[in-house]
Structure formats: C-alpha cells, structure tokens
Enzyme design. Structure first.
Site: not given
Ligand code: BEZ
Length: 220
Positions: A46
């Site tokens: 994210c």
């Molecule tokens: C991420 O944004 O890295 C992420 C968020 C939820 C699950 C897996 C990765």
C-alpha cells in the site's frame, strides 16, 4: 464484484478525509476522479502504491483527474503514514485526500471489500479496488486486485487515456493500445457515418468473416 460496478452512480457519501469532511459528489464536481482503496496503513505494498499515485500527480492533473485514496484507519494514522509514503519516492507529495474508514462502512458501500483478506482482529479489509469515475459521477472502470498484488500506475494512466478518448470520439481502443496508436471505430457507426465522422479516413482489416462495419482503424 457484486454491487456497485461499471455504469453505476457513485453514492454521494459523506466521508472523513485527511482534508476534512466532504461529500463525494462535491469532490467529483465536473472532473474525472480515481477512488482507490488499500488494505491498511503502514503496509508495504500500500505504501508503494500511494507513493506512486502521488509521483504521477502531473500525469493525472494534465488529464483533469482528481485522486481520492481510502484506507481503513483513522485520519491521525493516515497523516503519520503520509510521511512514509512521501519518503518512499523522494520528491513526491501526497496532495490528494485519503478517506478514513476505521469502521469499514465506506468500503462496503463502495464495493471495495476483499472477500478473503482479514486483519489480525478478524475484521474484513478492503481489496485493492479502484474506481474511475466520470464527470457524470458514474463508474467508468473498476479494477479489483487482491492484497498480494500491487497495481501498475502506468496501466491506470493508460486506461484513463482510453476512457477519455472513447468519451470524446465514437471509438474504442484495441488490445495493448497506447496513446498515439490507431483506434477502432465503434460497430454502431455505419460506414457512411464513419466517412463523415472521420474525414481523415479509416483502414479496414480483411478478415475471413468479411463482415461489414467490423474491423476499422482510424487515428483521432
Ligand atoms: C500490503 O499492502 O503490503 C499488504 C496488505 C495486506 C496484505 C498483504 C499485503
């Protein structure tokens, strides 16, 4: 993706954001808007995505597009997180608002819930959903990616170019199209209409079916 989808009007929700409270329709105004959701603050993929959206600010501004992020934490957390997002791509600035949705109410109304992914407390989290909304406040395109796969911002810009071109001319863009490539004349346009609408002319592709009004390419 059941619920809100392409062709639907985005609901006029009141949302709390890093830029204060706003109604979605007021924010959209007469612009194109990209609303994009994220599983959570301070998660690695994210952080890279919000950072790349910020880094492409000029590309979006040139196309008259406003951005609106969403993540399921509160405004205080978002404001702390923005420091990481900006540091990840040096020079980028998060000038777009990010919706706070700690109670996961907005993601349900915008059809952005991930059916599988849960946070450590077992609550549902948003998928990487992205809606491109037109000035008429209708959804023109939706992406739905799982938490494990970050989006490609070049592809977001490419589909935006396709949507804006299709909205301006009666054309569609073929597979792997990129700006500058020929476009396809819509099958609803007769050959006689096509000659008037596209005085620059068009080329047909000879295919075994020999159907009329079929594979016609032009440049707009
Ligand atoms: C991420 O944004 O890295 C992420 C968020 C939820 C699950 C897996 C990765």
């Amino acid at each position: 993706m059941p619920g809100l989808t392409v062709g639907d009007t985005i609901p006029n929700l009141e949302v709390e954001t890093t830029h204060g409270k706003m109604k979605l329709h007021d924010y959209i105004g007469d612009s194109w808007v990209i609303i994009f959701s994220h599983p959570g603050d301070f998660t690695p993929v994210c952080t890279t995505e919000l950072s790349k959206m910020a880094a492409y600010a000029d590309e979006f501004a040139q196309r008259g597009v406003k951005l609106l992020g969403l993540s399921c934490d509160d405004v205080h957390s978002h404001k702390e997180w923005i420091k990481d997002i900006e540091a990840y791509t040096p020079g980028c600035k998060v000038t777009y608002p990010i919706i706070a949705d700690p109670n996961r109410e907005i993601i349900a109304k915008l059809n952005m819930v991930d059916p599988d992914e849960k946070d450590p407390s077992g609550k549902q989290v948003p998928s990487r959903a992205l809606h491109i909304v037109g000035p008429d406040k209708k959804i023109k395109l939706s992406f739905l990616y799982p938490a494990c796969t970050g989006r490609n911002v070049d592809e977001v810009v490419r589909v935006l170019d396709s949507l804006q071109k299709a909205a301006k001319h009666k054309v569609a863009t073929p597979a792997n199209w990129k700006p500058g490539d020929p476009v396809v004349i819509s099958p609803s346009v007769s050959n006689a209409q096509a000659k008037e609408m596209f005085p620059q002319g068009y080329k047909t592709v000879d295919l075994p079916s020999k159907k009329d009004n079929y594979m016609r390419f032009t440049n707009v």
